[in-house]
Design a protein around this motif. Structure first.
Motif, PDB file in Angstrom:
ATOM      1  N   GLY A 145     -11.299   0.506  47.989  1.00 13.36           N
ATOM      2  CA  GLY A 145     -10.401   1.566  48.419  1.00 13.36           C
ATOM      3  C   GLY A 145      -9.714   2.212  47.221  1.00 13.36           C
ATOM      4  O   GLY A 145     -10.109   2.024  46.078  1.00 13.36           O
ATOM      5  N   VAL A 170     -11.023   6.216  57.846  1.00  9.82           N
ATOM      6  CA  VAL A 170     -12.322   6.026  57.200  1.00  9.82           C
ATOM      7  C   VAL A 170     -12.838   4.662  57.636  1.00  9.82           C
ATOM      8  O   VAL A 170     -12.204   3.642  57.374  1.00  9.82           O
ATOM      9  CB  VAL A 170     -12.214   6.090  55.665  1.00  9.82           C
ATOM     10  N   CYS A 175      -6.476   6.113  56.498  1.00  7.38           N
ATOM     11  CA  CYS A 175      -6.505   6.663  55.144  1.00  7.38           C
ATOM     12  C   CYS A 175      -5.093   7.197  54.881  1.00  7.38           C
ATOM     13  O   CYS A 175      -4.598   8.062  55.611  1.00  7.38           O
ATOM     14  CB  CYS A 175      -7.541   7.782  55.059  1.00  7.38           C
ATOM     15  N   CYS A 187      -5.760  12.083  51.143  1.00 13.62           N
ATOM     16  CA  CYS A 187      -5.424  10.729  51.547  1.00 13.62           C
ATOM     17  C   CYS A 187      -6.135   9.726  50.647  1.00 13.62           C
ATOM     18  O   CYS A 187      -7.140  10.039  50.010  1.00 13.62           O
ATOM     19  CB  CYS A 187      -5.771  10.483  53.013  1.00 13.62           C
ATOM     20  N   THR A 189      -8.189   6.227  50.377  1.00 15.16           N
ATOM     21  CA  THR A 189      -9.051   5.434  51.245  1.00 15.16           C
ATOM     22  C   THR A 189      -8.601   3.977  51.332  1.00 15.16           C
ATOM     23  O   THR A 189      -8.075   3.418  50.370  1.00 15.16           O
ATOM     24  CB  THR A 189     -10.507   5.468  50.755  1.00 15.16           C
ATOM     25  N   LEU A 205     -15.741   9.379  58.798  1.00 11.61           N
ATOM     26  CA  LEU A 205     -14.404   9.910  58.515  1.00 11.61           C
ATOM     27  C   LEU A 205     -13.965  10.709  59.727  1.00 11.61           C
ATOM     28  O   LEU A 205     -14.654  11.649  60.142  1.00 11.61           O
ATOM     29  CB  LEU A 205     -14.431  10.791  57.265  1.00 11.61           C
TER      30      LEU A 205
END
Length: 248
Positions: A145, A170, A175, A187, A189, A205
């Motif tokens: 992430g 996600v 997110c 944003c 992840t 997404l």
């Protein structure tokens, strides 16, 4: 000098008569002098009516065309409210008016229309502003992430507070929103799920705003080759006072 004796009691309209217009100035009731007619009548034939609405995207702005009856041809004669947002009239005919809608998040909004020279329109019409996701970048990032995504589309909330009841996800995980506007949101992840972590993993997404959920046309790729890794740490111990140089 008493011009009209009897006070307000004798000015009550007779049953079935038209309403009377009354004006007070500094607490004194004005007189309909010189034989003036102070009555007012409601005429349903003069009442504007809303029948329907269509929308189109013009130069990045949403234009609504509202159809109905009893309109005037003067665009400045209209005041249009769409769920609390202003829609500025630009073109008008006797049966339709086109207006440019103020930006705002997606959702279902009731339309209220006034023709100032005639009054508020009757009829109930709801406009649905659709949520769209046009693109996002980058298309891949670390399985741990922390990648900042830029998502382009329409109908996004314009403030961080409005995202409290909405979400970008996600792979089903939130997110974290960092920046937002009506057409762009950024944003960070979440990490890839450990239950299915592997060298490459695709994740949907999705964006949810005011009950609408849409998915991007492409998927986000969690890529292990894009993931930073720590191989060594030296030294592995240090004094409580600190001050040592740590090499990673």
């Amino acid at each position: 000098k008493i011009i009209q004796p009897g006070g307000d009691f004798f000015r009550q309209p007779a049953e079935g008569s038209d309403p009377q217009i009354t004006v007070w100035v500094n607490g004194f009731l004005c007189l309909c002098a010189g034989g003036a007619d102070c009555s007012f009548s409601y005429d349903s034939s003069l009442t504007p009516t809303i029948l329907g609405v269509t929308d189109t995207l013009v130069d990045g702005s949403i234009e609504l065309t509202i159809t109905g009856t009893g309109f005037t041809t003067d665009a400045s004669d209209f005041t249009i409210d769409v769920g609390g947002r202003n829609c500025e009239a630009t073109v008008a005919t006797s049966s339709s008016v086109t207006c440019t809608l103020e930006n705002g998040p997606a959702g279902d909004f009731d339309i209220t229309l006034w023709v100032q020279s005639r009054g508020q329109a009757s009829g109930s019409v709801t406009f649905t502003l659709s949520l769209t996701v046009d693109s996002f970048s980058p298309s891949s990032g670390s399985v741990g992430g922390g990648t900042t995504l830029t998502i382009l589309g329409t109908g996004f909330p314009n403030t961080m507070d409005e995202w409290e009841s909405n979400e970008v996800a996600v792979g089903g995980s939130s997110c974290t929103i960092t920046e937002t506007s009506y057409t762009e949101v950024k944003c960070v992840t979440p990490k890839e799920s450990t239950s299915r972590r592997r060298k490459r993993a695709l994740a949907d997404l999705t964006v949810t705003v005011n009950g609408q959920t849409v998915s991007a046309s492409g998927q986000y790729n969690y890529d292990a080759s894009s993931t930073p890794t720590i191989t060594t740490l030296d030294p592995v111990t240090a004094t409580p006072m600190g001050g040592d140089t740590l090499t990673i």
